[in-house]
Design an enzyme around this catalytic site. Sequence first.
Site, PDB file in Angstrom:
ATOM      1  N   SER A   1       9.652  -5.156  -4.685  1.00  0.00           N
ATOM      2  CA  SER A   1       9.810  -5.790  -3.371  1.00  0.00           C
ATOM      3  C   SER A   1       8.863  -5.277  -2.301  1.00  0.00           C
ATOM      4  O   SER A   1       8.873  -5.794  -1.179  1.00  0.00           O
ATOM      5  CB  SER A   1      11.254  -5.636  -2.887  1.00  0.00           C
ATOM      6  OG  SER A   1      12.089  -6.573  -3.523  1.00  0.00           O
TER       7      SER A   1
ATOM      8  N   LYS B   1       6.880  -7.863  -0.500  1.00  0.00           N
ATOM      9  CA  LYS B   1       7.302  -8.575   0.705  1.00  0.00           C
ATOM     10  C   LYS B   1       6.501  -8.171   1.941  1.00  0.00           C
ATOM     11  O   LYS B   1       6.529  -8.881   2.958  1.00  0.00           O
ATOM     12  CB  LYS B   1       8.796  -8.357   0.942  1.00  0.00           C
ATOM     13  CG  LYS B   1       9.696  -9.013  -0.113  1.00  0.00           C
ATOM     14  CD  LYS B   1      11.165  -8.805   0.197  1.00  0.00           C
ATOM     15  CE  LYS B   1      12.069  -9.555  -0.775  1.00  0.00           C
ATOM     16  NZ  LYS B   1      12.157  -8.920  -2.095  1.00  0.00           N
TER      17      LYS B   1
ATOM     18  N   SER C   1      15.994  -7.205   2.127  1.00  0.00           N
ATOM     19  CA  SER C   1      15.128  -7.546   1.002  1.00  0.00           C
ATOM     20  C   SER C   1      15.648  -8.772   0.249  1.00  0.00           C
ATOM     21  O   SER C   1      15.573  -8.847  -0.979  1.00  0.00           O
ATOM     22  CB  SER C   1      14.981  -6.357   0.043  1.00  0.00           C
ATOM     23  OG  SER C   1      13.846  -6.514  -0.779  1.00  0.00           O
TER      24      SER C   1
ATOM     25  N   LYS D   1       9.312  -0.480   3.554  1.00  0.00           N
ATOM     26  CA  LYS D   1       9.766  -1.384   2.495  1.00  0.00           C
ATOM     27  C   LYS D   1      10.026  -0.654   1.185  1.00  0.00           C
ATOM     28  O   LYS D   1       9.165   0.065   0.678  1.00  0.00           O
ATOM     29  CB  LYS D   1       8.727  -2.485   2.249  1.00  0.00           C
ATOM     30  CG  LYS D   1       9.284  -3.617   1.414  1.00  0.00           C
ATOM     31  CD  LYS D   1      10.324  -4.403   2.182  1.00  0.00           C
ATOM     32  CE  LYS D   1      11.274  -5.183   1.298  1.00  0.00           C
ATOM     33  NZ  LYS D   1      12.291  -4.362   0.621  1.00  0.00           N
TER      34      LYS D   1
END
Length: 457
Positions: A71, A74, A135, A260
């Site tokens: 992730s 992202k 997320s 993140k």
Amino acid sequence: MEGLLVRNQMFKKGIAFMLSLLLVAGLWQPRPSVQAEESLKVNAAAAILIDSETGQILYEKNADKMLGIASMTKMMTEYLLLESIKEKKVSWDQEYTVSEYVYKISQDRGLSNVPLRLGEKYNVRELYEAMTIYSANAATIALAETIAGSEANFVKLMNKKGKELGLEKYKFVNASGLSNKDLKGMHPSPGSAKDENMMSAKTTATLAYHLVKEYPEVLETASITKKKFREGTDDETNMENWNWMLPSLVFGYEGMTGLKTGSTDFAGYCFTGTAERDGKKLISVVMDATDDKGKGNHKARFTETKKLLDYGFNEFDRKEVVKKGATVKGYESAPVNKGKEKQVAIKAGDSLAVYVKKGEKANFNNSFRIKGSEKESSEKVQAPIKKGKVVGFVTLTPQKGSELKYVAHKDKNQAEVPMVAAETVEKANWFVLSMRAIGGFFAGIWTAAIDTITGWF
């Protein structure tokens, strides 16, 4: 009595000897806060630590190895969304209607998701918050469809933007960072179910560098610890930030601001962290982090991130070596071609700070080159020149020790400062230029004549 005196003397010598040993031991005891890079053991397949303002690399381990990013993908979706908002291609209150693809992904509660109803409308801001805080994967795909019409088109934008940003080792195959095999046969084409998003640690740090530098507002959302999605409705969902290093959470770290997390079976446990203390702003990346026993888990990625950030905050001083508006010794002016004046005064167009190991001095050698040229000061700046225009760059290299390395500079081994004109220089008219040319012609003849006569004698 004599035996007693001897024993007393021996006792005193013994005490003196013990005190001496203790003193020596005290002198040789290492400073408790020092942790040299050589002894910094980061349990991760790859890791890097950089300054978020300049991109200077403070530590790296296997930083050029391509690995799964999960992730952390992202961050590119965030970048493209914030860019679209800035360019007014998309607005925060713009509504998105849920597609069948997004609906099916959102209903998989085994993935990080907020529930999205088929055919229902959601605005860009709530989808962005779900992606950045929680997320949420389907919300991310929804944003990709909003920006580019389809996730497949969005992936093309991701890879194109990577090239524009100067990213070197990367591969984007979807918007969310999920493994393609988890997208229920609806993964973007072209591509296969076996494809994965991949980057190197250095590339990941470079992407984070651009994201927080160009769109610092992302940290306002990334630092939110909890928020309710669709509060007061049947779909109300508690969104708890996966970044457990935010100050109020279980692994709270002073100064943590973002950014993140990511984890899949393929990528392992990953984290891109941003933190700020005492004027220092750092970005850390760990990929496939493990504990001391080699096992990957949520805690490991935060433990290893703490090591990196502690190293940056405790072992380095941030020193401003060039101040904005100041002159740089040896480069107070630059030669001008076809200007009313033959020289233009120049000054630093920006400040430059570097990180140096504590106790070390920031001594640098400087060189100057004209903008747009790899040549140095032998080339001239072309008139006319407006005050404030960038005319060249001063490059700094350390006199001693390791070279400076950067993730986001054309030449990653050097630090550059843009030099701007401190005054306006108009272009000289044809008469002045003609007189200079004539003067140069006769000066050349005179010099040649003197050289010839000198040769006679």
